[in-house]
Enzyme design. Structure first.
Site, PDB file in Angstrom:
ATOM      1  N   ASN A 183      20.237 -19.762  31.066  1.00  0.00           N
ATOM      2  CA  ASN A 183      21.512 -20.058  30.387  1.00  0.00           C
ATOM      3  C   ASN A 183      21.686 -21.520  29.972  1.00  0.00           C
ATOM      4  O   ASN A 183      22.597 -21.848  29.208  1.00  0.00           O
ATOM      5  CB  ASN A 183      22.714 -19.626  31.254  1.00  0.00           C
ATOM      6  CG  ASN A 183      22.922 -18.128  31.289  1.00  0.00           C
ATOM      7  OD1 ASN A 183      23.427 -17.580  32.267  1.00  0.00           O
ATOM      8  ND2 ASN A 183      22.526 -17.424  30.233  1.00  0.00           N
ATOM      9  N   ASP A 204      28.333  -9.283  31.917  1.00  0.00           N
ATOM     10  CA  ASP A 204      27.838  -9.506  30.551  1.00  0.00           C
ATOM     11  C   ASP A 204      28.854  -9.056  29.506  1.00  0.00           C
ATOM     12  O   ASP A 204      29.577  -8.077  29.708  1.00  0.00           O
ATOM     13  CB  ASP A 204      26.531  -8.715  30.372  1.00  0.00           C
ATOM     14  CG  ASP A 204      25.784  -9.141  29.118  1.00  0.00           C
ATOM     15  OD1 ASP A 204      26.103 -10.205  28.553  1.00  0.00           O
ATOM     16  OD2 ASP A 204      24.875  -8.396  28.693  1.00  0.00           O
TER      17      ASP A 204
HETATM   18  C1  FPP Z   1      27.227 -13.339  30.037  1.00  0.00           C
HETATM   19  O1  FPP Z   1      28.000 -13.031  28.887  1.00  0.00           O
HETATM   20  C2  FPP Z   1      28.049 -14.120  30.944  1.00  0.00           C
HETATM   21  C3  FPP Z   1      27.738 -15.358  31.396  1.00  0.00           C
HETATM   22  C4  FPP Z   1      26.500 -16.062  31.028  1.00  0.00           C
HETATM   23  C5  FPP Z   1      28.666 -16.093  32.280  1.00  0.00           C
HETATM   24  C6  FPP Z   1      29.345 -15.300  33.358  1.00  0.00           C
HETATM   25  C7  FPP Z   1      30.385 -16.127  33.916  1.00  0.00           C
HETATM   26  C8  FPP Z   1      31.656 -15.784  34.127  1.00  0.00           C
HETATM   27  C9  FPP Z   1      32.192 -14.426  33.952  1.00  0.00           C
HETATM   28  C10 FPP Z   1      32.587 -16.885  34.545  1.00  0.00           C
HETATM   29  C11 FPP Z   1      33.232 -16.708  35.846  1.00  0.00           C
HETATM   30  C12 FPP Z   1      32.412 -16.754  37.028  1.00  0.00           C
HETATM   31  C13 FPP Z   1      32.817 -17.320  38.183  1.00  0.00           C
HETATM   32  C14 FPP Z   1      31.942 -17.187  39.369  1.00  0.00           C
HETATM   33  C15 FPP Z   1      34.073 -18.056  38.303  1.00  0.00           C
HETATM   34  P1  FPP Z   1      27.503 -13.564  27.465  1.00  0.00           P
HETATM   35  O2  FPP Z   1      28.102 -14.896  27.238  1.00  0.00           O
HETATM   36  O3  FPP Z   1      26.006 -13.551  27.435  1.00  0.00           O
HETATM   37  O4  FPP Z   1      28.103 -12.487  26.526  1.00  0.00           O
HETATM   38  P2  FPP Z   1      27.478 -11.960  25.152  1.00  0.00           P
HETATM   39  O5  FPP Z   1      26.174 -11.284  25.491  1.00  0.00           O
HETATM   40  O6  FPP Z   1      28.504 -11.011  24.668  1.00  0.00           O
HETATM   41  O7  FPP Z   1      27.307 -13.174  24.267  1.00  0.00           O
END
Ligand code: FPP
Length: 239
Positions: free
Chosen positions: A68, A20
């Site tokens: 998501n 996250d």
């Molecule tokens: C949450 O951060 C993260 C995600 C929804 C995506 C996680 C995916 C990756 C790290 C990509 C790589 C994965 C693989 C398996 C190649 P957020 O976007 O909710 O962050 P925020 O809360 O700061 O907005």
């Protein structure tokens, strides 16, 4: 510190990681959100290597939740591309003896992503090393509901005796069938919640919440979380 035996000596069998903070990291650096995910994907690769190095038997990364899909299409598409790139790499690199498993409902995923997932899993099926699970279109409640539906079908067709339905048998209907329960959940980014992640499997897990944003998460952070786990007194409801 002797990190070589840390995981083994603490008896850790399964670590769950909620990746996250990609969006906030991007904002902090004046970049579009997809760049945060791209940097997050690099961190994911490094963390996977750290888990291998530390001898973690099984690790699950939360990559995409059933919730998501509500993000802008451009962001969802860029995440799907990152997943596909990773699967291509796994296939090219002979996957470092990793056993890959995807957890989640595949039906809603684009065909090319599903195809690559199946190929990458198939390619690692005879590997003997660490389990690397990627929770992709995953939701803990959906997983439990899905298990309940399968159990109900089997019951109604006379193939399942409800008396024999204990926790172990129930677990076999989950995406994590055959994998150990989660010992430690790590969530960076300062948020302190589980967000529908492995809610059955993490029932007795220890939680370590960290202030670092996922793209900045380092091997030292992983070790710190494991050391913190080692200080906890796990009683499993006993005294
Ligand atoms: C949450 O951060 C993260 C995600 C929804 C995506 C996680 C995916 C990756 C790290 C990509 C790589 C994965 C693989 C398996 C190649 P957020 O976007 O909710 O962050 P925020 O809360 O700061 O907005």
């Amino acid at each position: 510190m002797d990190t070589e035996n840390l995981v083994h000596s603490l008896g850790i069998r399964h670590i769950g990681i909620i990746m996250d903070g990609n969006g906030r990291w991007a904002k902090k650096h004046g970049l579009p959100r997809k760049m945060g995910h791209s940097k997050g994907a690099d961190t994911f690769r490094n963390c996977l290597n750290s888990c291998i190095k530390l001898g973690v038997p099984c690790v699950t990364f939360y990559a995409f939740s059933t919730e998501n899909w509500s993000r802008p299409k451009e962001e969802v598409d860029s995440l799907m591309r990152l997943f596909c790139t990773f699967m291509d790499e796994m296939m090219k690199l002979q996957s470092k003896n990793i056993r890959l498993r995807f957890l989640g409902d595949r039906k809603a995923l684009p065909d090319d992503v599903r195809k690559k997932m199946a190929e990458a899993e198939e390619m690692t099926v005879n590997n003997t090393g660490m389990w690397c699970c990627i929770a992709l279109n995953y939701g803990g409640r959906e997983e439990i509901l899905n298990a309940a539906r399968k159990i109900s079908e089997l019951y109604h067709s006379g193939k399942l005796d409800l008396q024999s339905l204990d926790e172990e048998r129930f677990s076999s209907f989950l995406y994590t069938d055959g994998l150990p329960y989660v010992d430690l959940v790590i969530r960076p980014s300062g948020e302190k919640r589980l967000s529908n992640f492995l809610i059955w499997q993490a029932a007795y897990a220890e939680f370590v919440f960290m202030d670092v944003l996922w793209p900045d998460f380092s091997e030292n952070d992983l070790i710190d979380a494991i050391v913190e786990y080692g200080k906890r007194d796990r009683r499993f409801g006993g005294v």
